[in-house]
Design an enzyme around this catalytic site. Sequence first.
Site, PDB file in Angstrom:
ATOM      1  N   ASP A 136      -6.672   5.745   1.733  1.00 58.82           N
ATOM      2  CA  ASP A 136      -8.015   5.815   1.134  1.00 58.82           C
ATOM      3  C   ASP A 136      -7.970   6.138  -0.364  1.00 58.82           C
ATOM      4  O   ASP A 136      -8.664   7.049  -0.830  1.00 58.82           O
ATOM      5  CB  ASP A 136      -8.853   6.881   1.846  1.00 58.82           C
ATOM      6  CG  ASP A 136      -8.696   6.866   3.351  1.00 58.82           C
ATOM      7  OD1 ASP A 136      -8.592   5.768   3.919  1.00 58.82           O
ATOM      8  OD2 ASP A 136      -8.681   7.954   3.955  1.00 58.82           O
ATOM      9  N   GLU A 174     -16.277   0.561   7.734  1.00 55.00           N
ATOM     10  CA  GLU A 174     -16.077   1.826   7.029  1.00 55.00           C
ATOM     11  C   GLU A 174     -15.540   1.568   5.621  1.00 55.00           C
ATOM     12  O   GLU A 174     -15.390   0.435   5.180  1.00 55.00           O
ATOM     13  CB  GLU A 174     -15.096   2.701   7.803  1.00 55.00           C
ATOM     14  CG  GLU A 174     -13.695   2.112   7.917  1.00 55.00           C
ATOM     15  CD  GLU A 174     -12.715   3.048   8.603  1.00 55.00           C
ATOM     16  OE1 GLU A 174     -13.156   3.971   9.301  1.00 55.00           O
ATOM     17  OE2 GLU A 174     -11.497   2.856   8.421  1.00 55.00           O
TER      18      GLU A 174
END
Length: 376
Positions: free
Chosen positions: A50, A262
Amino acid sequence: MNKYFFTGVALLFTMISCNSGSTQNQDKKETEGKTEVYESNNPLDVAFGDPFIVYDNESDMYYMYGTGGVKNGFMAYSSKDLKTWEKRGQVYSSDQEKAWGTKDFWAPEVYKRNGKYYMFYSAHWKNNPNNELENYKIGVAVSDSPTGPFEDMTGEPLFDPGYPIIDANVYFADDGKLYLYYSRCCYKHAVESEIADWAREKKMFDEIEESWIYGVELSADFASVIGEPVLLLRPPVSMDDQQAEWESRSVTSGEVNRRWTEGSYLMKHNDTYYMMYSANFFGGQHYAVGYATASNPLGPFQKSAANPILQKNTENGGIVSGTGHNSVLEDRDGKMWCVYHGRTNKTGNDRLVFLDELQLTENGELKVNGPTVKAD
């Protein structure tokens, strides 16, 4: 910050068409009759999931944040050139008085505002009377420096919508409004669809849980949300939907009984809002990136027919898989980069950071020139 500068001027770079399954070590493009060659530096020697990079003009440095590297907190790296990265140590720790999270500190994003640096992140909330396995919420911490220490603002999550949430992303609109985007977790969110019917018929899974992306207006002081969250993106309901195949690979491959939407990231070009997002299991080979467009920051969004624009290339002779949860960086020269994590056959299961050029074609499509890897 990078979102402040995603304007038409920032995107006047050369338009070329690229394949998300590329296995090239270099990216070549024609500019005024000359061929410029960009050497890939992927994967970076940074074991983050991420990843999020911000350029700080005050220090003329790039700072990177991500999931991993330290227990119950976050660490940072810095770089002058986006190639050589220096570890700056832990910048946020849950060992502080106002900490509300207990574990699973994920997906930090840092924004500079009024001389302060604000970190949005996800974690498991200690207020858990029902002992939920996934009690995730979003918090905000603040610092005077991009290298911390970041201190939690309130001692509580930003808000509680009544379900677990992760992957905060903030957009600064031209009219001064702020918007928060996040993903509702798959946990205890079984959804009926033709994919769920198919999985039951195949005796693979009894139910399919899904994560959905929402948006909501954010207060100017980052301390609260305004109004009710709006559902923006979700996995396809019909198997005839052109997005269904690539967004359902974690299910159809038998990997897991979940479909994800997401890792959202919002940006704007001219009058169009582009939301990049990731689908499939973040820990698997099928993790991939697509995007959707809208004329309003809260939608409705239409997914691109070009999806996915970033995915594994192992089926085309490459070595990269698990490409996803991207952010976007505009470097000091105005070049746009897709920042994401992935894995290679050589580096194993660790998630590593990749940077590949992000482009906007003449017909308004986003293109990622990757995944690329450096030459041996």
